[in-house]
Structures are given as C-alpha cells and as structure tokens.
Design a protein around this motif. Structure first.
Motif, mmCIF file in Angstrom:
data_model
loop_
_atom_site.group_PDB
_atom_site.id
_atom_site.type_symbol
_atom_site.label_atom_id
_atom_site.label_comp_id
_atom_site.label_asym_id
_atom_site.label_seq_id
_atom_site.Cartn_x
_atom_site.Cartn_y
_atom_site.Cartn_z
ATOM 1 N N ARG A 1 0.975 -1.207 -0.115
ATOM 2 C CA ARG A 1 0.163 -0.138 0.150
ATOM 3 C C ARG A 1 0.751 1.300 0.077
ATOM 4 O O ARG A 1 0.612 2.170 -0.509
ATOM 5 N N LEU A 2 2.037 1.131 0.793
ATOM 6 C CA LEU A 2 3.015 2.322 0.715
ATOM 7 C C LEU A 2 3.418 2.498 -0.666
ATOM 8 O O LEU A 2 3.513 3.561 -1.087
ATOM 9 N N ALA A 3 3.768 1.516 -1.420
ATOM 10 C CA ALA A 3 4.449 1.470 -2.725
ATOM 11 C C ALA A 3 3.410 2.213 -3.532
ATOM 12 O O ALA A 3 3.744 2.883 -4.445
ATOM 13 N N LEU A 4 2.094 1.728 -3.552
ATOM 14 C CA LEU A 4 0.915 2.405 -4.339
ATOM 15 C C LEU A 4 0.586 3.914 -3.928
ATOM 16 O O LEU A 4 0.407 4.672 -4.970
ATOM 17 N N ARG A 5 0.911 4.224 -2.737
ATOM 18 C CA ARG A 5 0.689 5.710 -2.272
ATOM 19 C C ARG A 5 1.954 6.519 -3.227
ATOM 20 O O ARG A 5 1.795 7.522 -3.555
ATOM 21 N N LEU A 6 2.946 5.834 -3.140
ATOM 22 C CA LEU A 6 4.352 6.501 -3.720
ATOM 23 C C LEU A 6 4.092 6.579 -5.422
ATOM 24 O O LEU A 6 4.595 7.549 -6.044
ATOM 25 N N ASN A 7 3.722 5.518 -5.724
ATOM 26 C CA ASN A 7 3.372 5.352 -7.244
ATOM 27 C C ASN A 7 2.231 4.586 -7.614
ATOM 28 O O ASN A 7 2.050 3.263 -7.713
ATOM 29 N N PRO A 8 1.121 5.253 -7.779
ATOM 30 C CA PRO A 8 -0.279 4.641 -8.119
ATOM 31 C C PRO A 8 -0.402 3.861 -9.222
ATOM 32 O O PRO A 8 -1.199 3.137 -9.571
ATOM 33 N N LYS A 9 0.701 4.158 -10.311
ATOM 34 C CA LYS A 9 0.938 3.293 -11.783
ATOM 35 C C LYS A 9 1.675 1.984 -11.690
ATOM 36 O O LYS A 9 1.777 1.420 -12.739
ATOM 37 N N LEU A 10 1.961 1.618 -10.228
ATOM 38 C CA LEU A 10 2.771 0.490 -10.198
ATOM 39 C C LEU A 10 1.796 -0.726 -10.290
ATOM 40 O O LEU A 10 1.609 -1.333 -9.229
ATOM 41 N N HIS A 11 1.155 -1.010 -11.347
ATOM 42 C CA HIS A 11 0.192 -2.010 -11.642
ATOM 43 C C HIS A 11 0.525 -3.416 -10.995
ATOM 44 O O HIS A 11 -0.262 -4.422 -10.355
ATOM 45 N N GLU A 12 1.820 -3.871 -11.221
ATOM 46 C CA GLU A 12 1.952 -5.151 -10.707
ATOM 47 C C GLU A 12 1.969 -5.243 -8.900
ATOM 48 O O GLU A 12 1.637 -6.264 -8.433
ATOM 49 N N ALA A 13 2.228 -4.081 -8.267
ATOM 50 C CA ALA A 13 2.100 -3.921 -6.869
ATOM 51 C C ALA A 13 0.533 -4.067 -6.667
ATOM 52 O O ALA A 13 0.189 -4.714 -5.746
ATOM 53 N N ARG A 14 -0.282 -3.186 -7.573
ATOM 54 C CA ARG A 14 -1.761 -3.604 -7.066
ATOM 55 C C ARG A 14 -2.281 -4.860 -7.406
ATOM 56 O O ARG A 14 -3.165 -5.015 -6.502
#
Length: 366
Positions: free
Chosen positions: A168-181
C-alpha cells in the motif's frame, strides 16, 4: 594524423552505452581493448564483470569482479557483482560473505541494494533479501519499487499484514505501479476481503493486466458482488482480456523454441556455462541476424531480430526512455513476482525464447 588515445573513463562510458542497448558483445570488445591499455582501471574490470554476468558467463564474471577487488578491495559494485556471480554458481555462503562486506562499508547506494536484494530473492533467500530491502526503504523512503519489493518478500515469509502495509505504501508513492496493485489484490482475495480485492483489481485497466488469474478473479468477483450475468456488457472487456491471456502458443513452435534454446545453451546454468566455451577454444562467434515474429497476449505483433523485437516491445509499452537492459530486467522481475517464472533478462534472444516457453509470448514464425 595520429588517432587520439581514449582514456579509461571514455572506454568505460562507451561500454556502458553498449550494455544499455544489450550489445554485450560490443561492450566486451571495448572493455578488452581498454584493459589492454589500462590494466589497472578498476571500472573497466567492473564493466567486464557486468557484461560477463549479463551473458550468463558466471565464472568469467566472478574472475573479472575479483580482479577489480584486487585493485580496490572496497569497491561496492564489484563486491555486489562477485556476490551475484557466486549466487548464480550456487555458492550461497561465499555470496553472503561478499554481500556482508558491502553492508559493513555502511553502503548507501539504494540501486545496489535493490540489485543485491533481487539476486537473493531469485534464489529464494527471503530472510536475507528482507534485510536488504528493509535497509533500502530506510535509505530511500520515497522509492516505490523498494517498498513493493519488501512487501513481496514479507509475503513470501508469511507476514501478510506487513506485506499489505508495504505494498500500500508503494502504491501511495506510485499509483501506476500495476504489478504491486495486482499483488495486493491477490492478498486481499486470499484474506476473504472480496470488496477491497475487486476494487484494486478494477483500478488496473484490463489491457494492463498480465495475470490470467487476476482477470478471472475480477470476473468472478464482479458476477458475485454486482449480481451480473455472464453476458453482461460490463464483463466483456475482462472476458476478452482473459481469452487473450489464456491463448496457448502453438505446441510445435514451443517445442522448436525449446530445442533451439537447449542447443544454444541459454538454459544451462551449470558452473561451466556453454557460453564460456572461449575458455577452451578459439571462441568463434556467429551473430543472429534472422528475423522472427512474436505476438503478445494483447494481440500486438512485433517483427525483426530478437534485439529489435525487445526494442519494439519497450517502445510500445511507453518506456522508450529506458535502456533495453533495464526494461528486460524489470519485466523479468515482474513476471517472477506475478507468475513465479524465471526469465533470463541478460540477452534479448534468451529473454524472448524463455517468455515463449512460459507462454507469456507467442512465436509466430512459420
């Protein structure tokens, strides 16, 4: 007029540019020429180690990095490089010794940390790479890839709460990090949080999904939670994407690709790799200039030599600013994290053929 002699720094710069374009053969020639003039140039030995490692010539890479360490025992890039070479050769204890030397220097190069952590992750050494990724996130708290990598590792270690927090932290830093989502969506699904899982799945457009299981789960969750019929218009884009991802490559093409790959030695990871045959013979080289055609799950078709196909894939994905070597490595790591498959990323031909064998890409050659 006398030709100006290049400096060791200029040789290193030229080699790096060639390596960024995956021309490792050209980089090797430049580095060998540079070392013949500047045998004590540490960066040229490090560059040679990187090129050898990229060609999966692990024993040669180890030797090149060790020569650099003779000249500069504390060179962090050389320490990480020789450690990765030892890992690839199956010598985990020696690798950890060199990685430990890097840590002892109080290193703060986050990119080197990620390189070291990913090398450990590929070998399934999750406890060790957790410490590296944790250090990286401390050093660079705004790095989304470092945060996501720590999340993936925590999940492998069974810490689902910590994994979810980091992703979730990674997605706050980069919402377009699709693999993490997508990874987060699977975590929520496995925890039984259906609504949150569906919400995260849907935040990734169908065309940007590369995991058939993720698309299948999206369809099933939408039908169950939204009370949709199988032929509902809302499901059509997802069903179309699922058909694309589940398309099976022609068995004959896969068989031929596997036979050719085995013949070329690109899947052999024994300590004495076939690509190191120049240790024992004249090292005559044959360049691959043949043309091929591949098809991605989204239907896009790319044609040309292997190197050009990878370049077209990169540009088509909108990463034309990124060196080919970095693009292949990033994509291979994403496939590993999402699908659990090992794709070599050092050479365009090996990269594409392995992706074909795993069903990630279809070979359309006649």
């Amino acid at each position: 007029m006398t030709k100006r002699l290049l400096s060791s720094e200029e040789y290193d710069e030229r080699a790096r540019k060639l390596q960024d374009d995956c021309d490792y053969e050209g980089a090797l020639e430049i580095l060998k020429e540079g070392l013949s003039l500047y045998p004590s140039a540490v960066e040229l030995h490090v560059g040679l180690g990187y090129a050898r490692l990229a060609r999966e010539e692990f024993a040669w890479a180890q030797q090149a990095y060790e020569r650099a360490l003779v000249l500069d025992p504390g060179h962090e890039e050389a320490l990480v490089g020789v450690g990765e070479a030892f890992l690839r050769l199956g010598h985990r204890d020696q690798a950890l010794l060199f990685f430990g030397r890097v840590k002892a220097t109080g290193y703060d190069d986050v990119d080197l940390m990620l390189t070291m952590g990913r090398a450990l992750y590929r070998e399934g050494m999750y406890s060790e790479c957790r410490d590296v990724f944790a250090n990286a996130t401390t050093r660079r708290p705004d790095d989304a890839e470092a945060a996501a990598a720590l999340g993936y590792t925590l999940h492998r270690l069974g810490d689902e709460v910590g994994a979810g927090r980091q992703i979730r932290l990674a997605l706050r830093l980069n919402p377009k990090l699709h693999e993490a989502r997508v990874y987060l969506s699977h975590l929520l699904y496995d925890l039984g949080d259906w609504e949150s899982s569906l919400r995260e799945f849907e935040r990734v457009p169908p065309a940007d999904h590369w995991d058939a299981l993720a698309v299948w789960r999206t369809i099933e969750l939408k039908r169950a939670l939204c009370q949709l019929e199988e032929d509902d218009a809302q499901l059509l884009p997802w069903q179309a994407r699922l058909r694309e991802l589940e398309a099976v490559s022609d068995p004959l093409d896969l068989l031929l690709a596997e036979v050719e790959t085995e013949f070329n030695g690109s899947r052999n990871h024994q300590p004495c790799h076939p690509s190191q045959r120049e240790l024992f013979d004249s090292g005559q080289e044959v360049g691959d200039v043949s043309h091929h055609q591949v098809r991605l799950p989204n239907g896009y078709v790319f044609q040309g030599p292997w190197h050009e196909i990878v370049r077209q894939m990169r540009d088509g994905a909108g990463f034309d600013h990124e060196p080919l070597a970095r693009y292949m490595r990033r994509l291979a790591e994403r496939w590993n994290e999402e699908r659990g498959v090992e794709i070599p990323f050092q050479d365009p031909e090996a990269f594409i053929r392995a992706a074909i064998q795993e069903g990630l890409i279809t070979l359309d050659d006649e």
